[in-house]
Design a protein around this motif. Structure first.
Motif, PDB file in Angstrom:
ATOM      1  N   VAL A   1       4.577   3.867  15.416  1.00 17.47           N
ATOM      2  CA  VAL A   1       3.492   3.026  15.602  1.00 17.47           C
ATOM      3  C   VAL A   1       4.045   1.726  15.914  1.00 17.47           C
ATOM      4  O   VAL A   1       4.377   0.978  14.795  1.00 17.47           O
ATOM      5  CB  VAL A   1       2.045   3.093  14.867  1.00 17.47           C
ATOM      6  N   ARG A   2       4.167   1.097  17.085  1.00 17.49           N
ATOM      7  CA  ARG A   2       4.384  -0.233  17.425  1.00 17.49           C
ATOM      8  C   ARG A   2       3.322  -1.157  17.678  1.00 17.49           C
ATOM      9  O   ARG A   2       2.296  -0.651  18.218  1.00 17.49           O
ATOM     10  CB  ARG A   2       5.176  -0.398  18.693  1.00 17.49           C
ATOM     11  N   MET A   3       3.282  -2.240  16.694  1.00 18.15           N
ATOM     12  CA  MET A   3       2.122  -3.139  16.885  1.00 18.15           C
ATOM     13  C   MET A   3       2.496  -4.527  17.299  1.00 18.15           C
ATOM     14  O   MET A   3       3.606  -5.120  16.813  1.00 18.15           O
ATOM     15  CB  MET A   3       1.322  -3.275  15.438  1.00 18.15           C
ATOM     16  N   SER A   4       1.874  -5.144  18.262  1.00 18.98           N
ATOM     17  CA  SER A   4       2.029  -6.356  18.612  1.00 18.98           C
ATOM     18  C   SER A   4       1.019  -7.225  17.955  1.00 18.98           C
ATOM     19  O   SER A   4      -0.301  -7.034  18.409  1.00 18.98           O
ATOM     20  CB  SER A   4       2.060  -6.555  20.342  1.00 18.98           C
TER      21      SER A   4
ATOM     22  N   LEU B   1       4.854   0.742  12.108  1.00 17.84           N
ATOM     23  CA  LEU B   1       4.566   1.740  10.949  1.00 17.84           C
ATOM     24  C   LEU B   1       5.079   3.308  11.271  1.00 17.84           C
ATOM     25  O   LEU B   1       4.814   3.619  12.510  1.00 17.84           O
ATOM     26  CB  LEU B   1       3.128   1.827  10.871  1.00 17.84           C
ATOM     27  N   ASP B   2       5.792   3.724  10.379  1.00 17.48           N
ATOM     28  CA  ASP B   2       6.250   5.011  10.391  1.00 17.48           C
ATOM     29  C   ASP B   2       5.218   6.154   9.863  1.00 17.48           C
ATOM     30  O   ASP B   2       5.081   6.299   8.853  1.00 17.48           O
ATOM     31  CB  ASP B   2       7.499   5.277  10.402  1.00 17.48           C
ATOM     32  N   MET B   3       4.537   6.788  10.827  1.00 19.61           N
ATOM     33  CA  MET B   3       3.465   7.655  10.167  1.00 19.61           C
ATOM     34  C   MET B   3       3.917   9.147  10.048  1.00 19.61           C
ATOM     35  O   MET B   3       3.229   9.908   9.772  1.00 19.61           O
ATOM     36  CB  MET B   3       2.336   7.550  11.000  1.00 19.61           C
ATOM     37  N   GLY B   4       5.364   9.312  10.251  1.00 19.27           N
ATOM     38  CA  GLY B   4       5.984  10.645  10.146  1.00 19.27           C
ATOM     39  C   GLY B   4       5.845  11.335  11.419  1.00 19.27           C
ATOM     40  O   GLY B   4       6.844  11.977  11.857  1.00 19.27           O
ATOM     41  N   ASP B   5       4.801  11.567  11.921  1.00 19.90           N
ATOM     42  CA  ASP B   5       4.653  12.326  13.211  1.00 19.90           C
ATOM     43  C   ASP B   5       3.730  12.115  14.268  1.00 19.90           C
ATOM     44  O   ASP B   5       2.656  11.045  13.977  1.00 19.90           O
ATOM     45  CB  ASP B   5       4.310  14.165  12.858  1.00 19.90           C
TER      46      ASP B   5
ATOM     47  N   ARG C   1      -0.382  12.231  13.336  1.00 21.46           N
ATOM     48  CA  ARG C   1      -0.887  11.303  12.390  1.00 21.46           C
ATOM     49  C   ARG C   1      -0.914   9.771  12.900  1.00 21.46           C
ATOM     50  O   ARG C   1      -1.871   9.047  12.637  1.00 21.46           O
ATOM     51  CB  ARG C   1       0.219  11.389  10.711  1.00 21.46           C
ATOM     52  N   ALA C   2       0.053   9.474  13.787  1.00 25.13           N
ATOM     53  CA  ALA C   2       0.063   8.241  14.411  1.00 25.13           C
ATOM     54  C   ALA C   2      -0.900   8.116  15.258  1.00 25.13           C
ATOM     55  O   ALA C   2      -1.758   7.165  15.452  1.00 25.13           O
ATOM     56  CB  ALA C   2       1.560   8.024  15.166  1.00 25.13           C
ATOM     57  N   ASN C   3      -1.261   9.163  16.066  1.00 25.66           N
ATOM     58  CA  ASN C   3      -2.400   9.028  17.020  1.00 25.66           C
ATOM     59  C   ASN C   3      -3.575   8.969  16.453  1.00 25.66           C
ATOM     60  O   ASN C   3      -4.724   8.226  16.808  1.00 25.66           O
ATOM     61  CB  ASN C   3      -2.161  10.194  17.827  1.00 25.66           C
ATOM     62  N   ARG C   4      -3.943   9.672  15.041  1.00 23.21           N
ATOM     63  CA  ARG C   4      -5.139   9.635  14.401  1.00 23.21           C
ATOM     64  C   ARG C   4      -5.283   7.936  13.734  1.00 23.21           C
ATOM     65  O   ARG C   4      -6.196   7.619  13.915  1.00 23.21           O
ATOM     66  CB  ARG C   4      -4.788  10.334  13.099  1.00 23.21           C
ATOM     67  N   LEU C   5      -4.231   7.294  13.495  1.00 27.21           N
ATOM     68  CA  LEU C   5      -4.350   6.047  13.025  1.00 27.21           C
ATOM     69  C   LEU C   5      -4.883   5.233  14.006  1.00 27.21           C
ATOM     70  O   LEU C   5      -5.541   4.283  13.765  1.00 27.21           O
ATOM     71  CB  LEU C   5      -2.891   5.769  12.357  1.00 27.21           C
ATOM     72  N   LEU C   6      -3.928   5.375  15.442  1.00 27.27           N
ATOM     73  CA  LEU C   6      -4.470   4.570  16.260  1.00 27.27           C
ATOM     74  C   LEU C   6      -5.913   4.617  16.953  1.00 27.27           C
ATOM     75  O   LEU C   6      -6.592   3.488  17.141  1.00 27.27           O
ATOM     76  CB  LEU C   6      -3.588   5.011  17.573  1.00 27.27           C
TER      77      LEU C   6
ATOM     78  N   LEU D   1       0.669  -1.379   0.013  1.00 29.46           N
ATOM     79  CA  LEU D   1       0.089   0.008  -0.062  1.00 29.46           C
ATOM     80  C   LEU D   1       0.892   1.358  -0.048  1.00 29.46           C
ATOM     81  O   LEU D   1       0.316   2.565   0.092  1.00 29.46           O
ATOM     82  CB  LEU D   1      -0.912  -0.082   1.174  1.00 29.46           C
ATOM     83  N   GLY D   2       2.108   1.173   0.216  1.00 28.39           N
ATOM     84  CA  GLY D   2       3.011   2.217   0.213  1.00 28.39           C
ATOM     85  C   GLY D   2       3.248   2.977   1.548  1.00 28.39           C
ATOM     86  O   GLY D   2       3.864   3.738   1.517  1.00 28.39           O
ATOM     87  N   LEU D   3       3.122   2.096   2.540  1.00 24.04           N
ATOM     88  CA  LEU D   3       3.149   2.600   3.731  1.00 24.04           C
ATOM     89  C   LEU D   3       4.694   2.414   4.226  1.00 24.04           C
ATOM     90  O   LEU D   3       5.306   1.286   3.930  1.00 24.04           O
ATOM     91  CB  LEU D   3       2.220   1.847   4.789  1.00 24.04           C
ATOM     92  N   LYS D   4       4.984   3.149   5.011  1.00 25.67           N
ATOM     93  CA  LYS D   4       6.649   2.837   5.687  1.00 25.67           C
ATOM     94  C   LYS D   4       6.393   1.909   6.947  1.00 25.67           C
ATOM     95  O   LYS D   4       6.386   2.125   8.042  1.00 25.67           O
ATOM     96  CB  LYS D   4       7.093   4.126   6.032  1.00 25.67           C
ATOM     97  N   VAL D   5       6.794   0.557   6.548  1.00 28.00           N
ATOM     98  CA  VAL D   5       6.272  -0.334   7.462  1.00 28.00           C
ATOM     99  C   VAL D   5       7.992  -0.913   7.874  1.00 28.00           C
ATOM    100  O   VAL D   5       8.726  -0.993   6.901  1.00 28.00           O
ATOM    101  CB  VAL D   5       5.381  -1.557   7.020  1.00 28.00           C
TER     102      VAL D   5
END
Length: 448
Positions: free
Chosen positions: A416-419, A355-359, A362-367, A321-325
């Protein structure tokens, strides 16, 4: 005034323990290292370990909930205190020292990790602290990876220097030449790394670091919390393997526990009645907790394989999808080939991805959307749960680090760290992830 006196007492006690344990560090750092166990599949090793039956022949062991133990002859107590008799001959004294139920769990985890012995503690941090304080006398030195769990980083960078004058040099542990160059002759006692760094998922070259440690006459200590079953550090040359058992090994997010795995000589010295760090500080695991954990160990291999399989699938799709994973199972990860060379066949590449959302915004919005809009996972720290757990590392588990330290460790503000959990079906969860991404895109469009 009372608080000041109490604090000084704690400082003195820790410093005295470090001095008491100087004898172990001096005697064993350059001499005694356990022979490398033969290569073995961790689940097979676990299945081959001693099976403890219940008191009346039950297939499950009994819980020995006693704090203290009786002896038939008064002179037996003297022999226990002098070390003539002990758990190896079924003589027990007090559960802060050895408890039969906890000892059985320790044997199981030692078998899994391929070490001579292990001891289970009340938390992962108590395992880290006790192991390092046993190995590092007052005034000694540690070489450590630049990126570690925030609690461990705080322990090494702030607590140990203040309490025991033990200092740490942090560096990029991937640079073996730099690691060897940072070792101070006669002062450095330990090289400390995580199998997969928390949270950046850098992979430690355990075999290479072991060679450096042996050449320099120091101990290699590896935190394997992120990779039980996936990697066996002791079989690759690590001297001591640590776990926060609270995570993947427990699997239920309901238990706090730790484990120290290593040579029998080290574990015995830590349990010495008169000067062992575990005996003195008492980070004792409850026997009921040990029983719970021993019941979960047999299906750890199955759980890890599913965690890893789903993490691999999600990471691949996220990358498409083009995400920075960031995931070591991807060919694009800089340590992919290294992990392939270290990992036990059939387990995959770990259950953690980033996932690196940049800032952070944006990370909190995804969460927010992943939890509250689509129910993909839960916003929570920790890992190894059957549900996916997610957090923005810079403002949570790595919050103990300064902005400069985070930059040095490679922790982006939007990381964003995901288990990755295994509840629900793969396609159900992936649809929820895509829906959350779409909600984020809608928010971005509205903002612009």
């Amino acid at each position: 005034m009372a608080e000041s006196v109490e604090s000084q007492c704690i400082i003195n006690a820790v410093a005295n323990l470090a001095v008491l344990n100087n004898s172990y560090a001096n005697e064993h750092t350059n001499q005694e290292r356990s022979a490398l166990p033969a290569a073995a599949e961790p689940a097979e090793s676990l299945a081959s370990s001693r099976h403890e039956f219940g008191e009346h022949g039950g297939v499950n062991m009994s819980i020995e909930a006693s704090a203290t133990f009786t002896v038939m002859e008064p002179d037996t107590l003297r022999k226990i205190f002098t070390g003539e008799l002990g758990p190896d001959r079924d003589f027990y004294l007090y559960s802060r020292h050895f408890n039969p139920t906890v000892l059985n769990l320790s044997r199981q985890i030692a078998a899994m990790e391929g070490t001579e012995a292990a001891y289970c503690t009340a938390s992962g941090m108590s395992a880290v602290f006790c192991a390092l304080l046993q190995l590092c006398p007052a005034g000694s030195h540690i070489v450590a990876s630049r990126c570690l769990y925030g609690g461990t980083y705080a322990l090494l960078s702030k607590f140990l220097p203040r309490m025991a004058a033990v200092k740490t040099t942090f560096l990029d542990a991937r640079d073996l030449e730099a690691v060897g160059g940072a070792v101070r002759e006669g002062e450095t006692r330990v090289i400390y790394v995580e199998t997969m760094s928390n949270p950046t998922l850098e992979v430690a070259d355990i075999a290479g670091l072991s060679a450096v440690a042996r050449e320099k006459g120091v101990m290699l200590v590896v935190d394997n919390t992120f990779a039980p079953m996936v990697v066996s550090p002791a079989r690759l040359g690590a001297d001591v393997v640590l776990h926060s058992v609270s995570k993947f090994i427990s699997g239920g997010a309901d238990i706090i526990a730790g484990a120290i795995c290593g040579p029998a000589s080290l574990i015995n010295s830590m349990m010495d009645l008169h000067g062992g760090i575990l005996m003195m500080l008492g980070p004792t695991m409850n026997a009921k907790v040990a029983f719970e954990l021993s019941e979960r160990l047999p299906h750890l291999a199955l759980r890890m394989k599913e965690h890893c399989a789903r993490a691999m699938l999600y990471a691949s799709r996220m990358e498409q999808l083009g995400l920075k994973v960031i995931y070591p199972g991807l060919a694009s990860h800089p340590h992919h080939r290294l992990l392939r060379s270290l990992a036990n066949p059939g387990y995959g590449f770990g259950g953690m991805l980033c996932l690196d959302m940049g800032d952070e915004e944006r990370a909190n919005r995804l969460l927010y959307h992943l939890q509250n809009t689509t129910q993909f996972g839960l916003i929570a720290v920790s890992l190894g749960y059957y549900e996916t757990l997610m957090s923005c590392s810079g403002s949570s588990t790595a919050s103990k680090l300064s902005e400069e330290e985070k930059h040095f460790a490679g922790i982006s503000p939007g990381l964003v760290r995901m288990s990755v959990g295994y509840s629900g079906s793969v396609e159900q969860r992936w649809a929820q992830f895509e829906k959350a991404l779409a909600a984020c895109a809608k928010d971005d469009a509205a903002t612009n």
